[in-house]
Write a protein that holds these residues in place. Structure first.
Motif, PDB file in Angstrom:
ATOM      1  N   GLY A  65      24.701  11.520 -22.668  1.00 61.70           N
ATOM      2  CA  GLY A  65      23.442  11.182 -21.918  1.00 61.70           C
ATOM      3  C   GLY A  65      22.333  10.460 -21.358  1.00 61.70           C
ATOM      4  N   PHE A  66      22.387   9.653 -21.422  1.00 63.40           N
ATOM      5  CA  PHE A  66      21.728   8.181 -21.062  1.00 63.40           C
ATOM      6  C   PHE A  66      22.522   7.465 -20.569  1.00 63.40           C
ATOM      7  N   GLY A  67      23.611   7.383 -20.684  1.00 63.82           N
ATOM      8  CA  GLY A  67      23.801   7.252 -19.970  1.00 63.82           C
ATOM      9  C   GLY A  67      23.985   7.758 -18.424  1.00 63.82           C
ATOM     10  N   TRP A  68      24.355   8.468 -18.397  1.00 65.22           N
ATOM     11  CA  TRP A  68      24.195   9.946 -17.033  1.00 65.22           C
ATOM     12  C   TRP A  68      23.002   9.516 -16.136  1.00 65.22           C
ATOM     13  N   THR A  69      21.957   9.707 -17.232  1.00 68.26           N
ATOM     14  CA  THR A  69      20.632   9.569 -16.805  1.00 68.26           C
ATOM     15  C   THR A  69      20.815   7.961 -16.274  1.00 68.26           C
ATOM     16  N   THR A  70      20.754   6.713 -16.355  1.00 69.36           N
ATOM     17  CA  THR A  70      21.237   5.663 -16.589  1.00 69.36           C
ATOM     18  C   THR A  70      22.337   5.707 -15.060  1.00 69.36           C
ATOM     19  N   LEU A  71      23.073   6.089 -14.816  1.00 70.55           N
ATOM     20  CA  LEU A  71      24.151   6.304 -13.638  1.00 70.55           C
ATOM     21  C   LEU A  71      23.342   5.880 -12.605  1.00 70.55           C
ATOM     22  N   VAL A  72      22.093   6.503 -11.677  1.00 73.28           N
ATOM     23  CA  VAL A  72      21.614   6.661 -10.408  1.00 73.28           C
ATOM     24  C   VAL A  72      21.041   5.332 -10.145  1.00 73.28           C
ATOM     25  N   ALA A  73      20.136   4.623 -11.365  1.00 76.09           N
ATOM     26  CA  ALA A  73      19.787   3.284 -11.393  1.00 76.09           C
ATOM     27  C   ALA A  73      20.724   2.049 -11.593  1.00 76.09           C
ATOM     28  N   ALA A  74      21.804   2.644 -11.889  1.00 72.46           N
ATOM     29  CA  ALA A  74      22.874   1.844 -12.028  1.00 72.46           C
ATOM     30  C   ALA A  74      22.963   1.930 -10.485  1.00 72.46           C
TER      31      ALA A  74
END
Length: 312
Positions: A247-256
Motif C-alpha cells: 500500500g505504501f508502495g502504490w502511495t509513493t508511486l505518484v511521487a516516484a
C-alpha cells in the motif's frame, strides 16, 4: 468356597474364560521416539480456533453483501450527482465519461502511451521494489527481533526515516542516483522497507517464550528454532507487513513518477491533472485502486493457506 465348587463341577472349569495376563515388559511394543521436527509440528497442531468460526459462513456472506451494496450505492450517488448537475464535469465527470475515456486510453493511448504500457511500467516499479524489500526487510526484521545488536543498529535508522514523506527525501535520492529508473525503484523501496521490517520484528517478539524453551529442551539448534518456531509464529505479522508495505508502495508511486518519467499510471495522472483532464485522473486512480485491491486479495488467499490458525 468358590474354589471348592469349581473342583466339584468340572464344567465350570471348561466354560470359564481364562484371566487376562498383562504382557511382560519385554514383550511390550517399543515405539520409536518422535523426531525433533515431529515434536515441533505437534506444538503448532493444537492451534487456537479461528475467530470467524464462531460466526460461520453466513457472517462472511453478510459482510460481502454489505460491501457490494456500499459500492453500488456510492456509484449510484456518483451517477446521480453528475447527471443532475450537482457537480460540474470539470470537478467530477460522470461514470459514463470515465468509462469512455478508459476505452479511449486503452486503445489510442494518452501521453504517448497506452493504458497497458502505463500499467506495465508502474507495476514493474512497484513490484520490483516490493521484491527487493521482501528479500531484505524481512530477514533484517527477524534479525532485529532475535538479536539486540541488530535491533540497536537498524532500529534508529528505520524509526528516523519512517515518518518522513517520500517527497522529503526525493531530492536526495535524485542527487545520489540521478533521474533514471533506479531512483524511482529505490524511492518506492524505501517506503515499503520500513513497515515490512517492523512487522517482521513485531512478529518475532510475539513468539511465546515457552515454545522456544521447549524446542531448546528437545535439542534444537538456534537455526532450527528460528526456522521452525520463530519464523512460523511470525509469519502472520510478516504477511500483514507485506500488505501494508505494498500500500505504501502504490502511495509513493505518484511521487516516484514525478521525476522524468515517460510512462506510468502516476505519470499519467499527474500529466492529466496539469491539463485539467479530470476523467483521466479518476480513471488512473481507479486503475491503481483495482490493482492494489487484487494484490490484497491475493495476500489474503496466501494468509488462508499459509497461516490458517490466524483466522480472518
Amino acid at each position: 468356597m468358590l474354589a471348592q465348587k469349581t473342583l466339584d463341577n468340572p464344567e465350570l472349569m471348561t466354560d470359564a474364560e481364562p484371566a487376562e495376563v498383562p504382557p511382560s515388559p519385554s514383550r511390550q511394543e517399543v515405539r520409536p521416539a518422535p523426531t525433533l521436527l515431529q515434536r515441533a509440528a505437534r506444538l503448532f497442531a493444537a492451534g487456537p480456533a479461528k475467530p470467524g468460526d464462531a460466526f460461520g459462513a453466513p457472517g462472511q456472506g453478510r459482510s460481502l453483501a454489505i460491501s457490494i451494496v456500499t459500492a453500488l450505492s456510492l456509484i449510484g450517488l456518483w451517477f446521480l450527482s453528475t447527471t443532475a448537475g450537482w457537480v460540474e464535469p470539470l470537478f467530477l465527470p460522470s461514470p459514463t465519461a470515465v468509462i469512455a475515456r478508459f476505452w479511449e486510453v486503452l486503445t489510442e493511448g494518452f501521453a504517448n502511451a497506452t493504458l497497458i504500457e502505463h500499467t506495465g511500467w508502474s507495476m514493474l516499479r512497484v513490484f520490483g521494489a516490493f521484491a527487493l524489500a521482501l528479500v531484505t526487510a524481512v530477514p533484517i526484521g527477524i534479525f532485529m527481533g532475535v538479536n539486540r545488536i541488530a535491533r540497536g543498529l537498524f532500529d534508529p535508522i528505520i524509526e528516523f526515516y519512517r515518518p518522513l514523506p517520500p517527497l522529503a527525501y526525493l531530492p536526495l535520492v535524485i542527487i545520489w542516483l540521478g533521474i533514471g529508473e533506479t531512483s524511482k525503484i529505490v524511492l518506492i523501496y524505501m517506503a515499503i522497507f520500513a513497515p515490512m521490517a517492523l512487522s517482521a520484528r513485531a512478529g518475532v517478539k510475539s513468539v511465546a517464550i515457552e515454545q522456544i524453551h521447549a524446542a531448546y529442551s528437545m535439542g534444537a539448534s538456534r537455526w532450527q528454532v528460528v526456522r521452525h518456531i520463530i519464523l512460523k509464529s511470525a509469519l502472520p505479522e510478516i504477511l500483514t507487513g507485506m500488505r501494508i508495505g505494498i500500500g505504501f508502495g502504490w502511495t509513493t508511486l505518484v511521487a516516484a513518477e514525478m521525476v522524468a518519467a515517460q510512462a506510468g499510471l502516476g505519470f499519467m495522472v499527474l500529466n492529466a491533472a496539469e491539463f485539467l483532464v479530470t476523467d483521466v485522473v479518476i480513471m488512473g486512480i481507479i486503475v491503481i485502486g483495482i490493482i492494489a485491491y487484487l494484490f490484497d486479495l491475493l495476500m489474503r488467499f496466501a494468509e488462508r493457506k499459509l497461516v490458517p490458525w490466524k483466522g480472518h
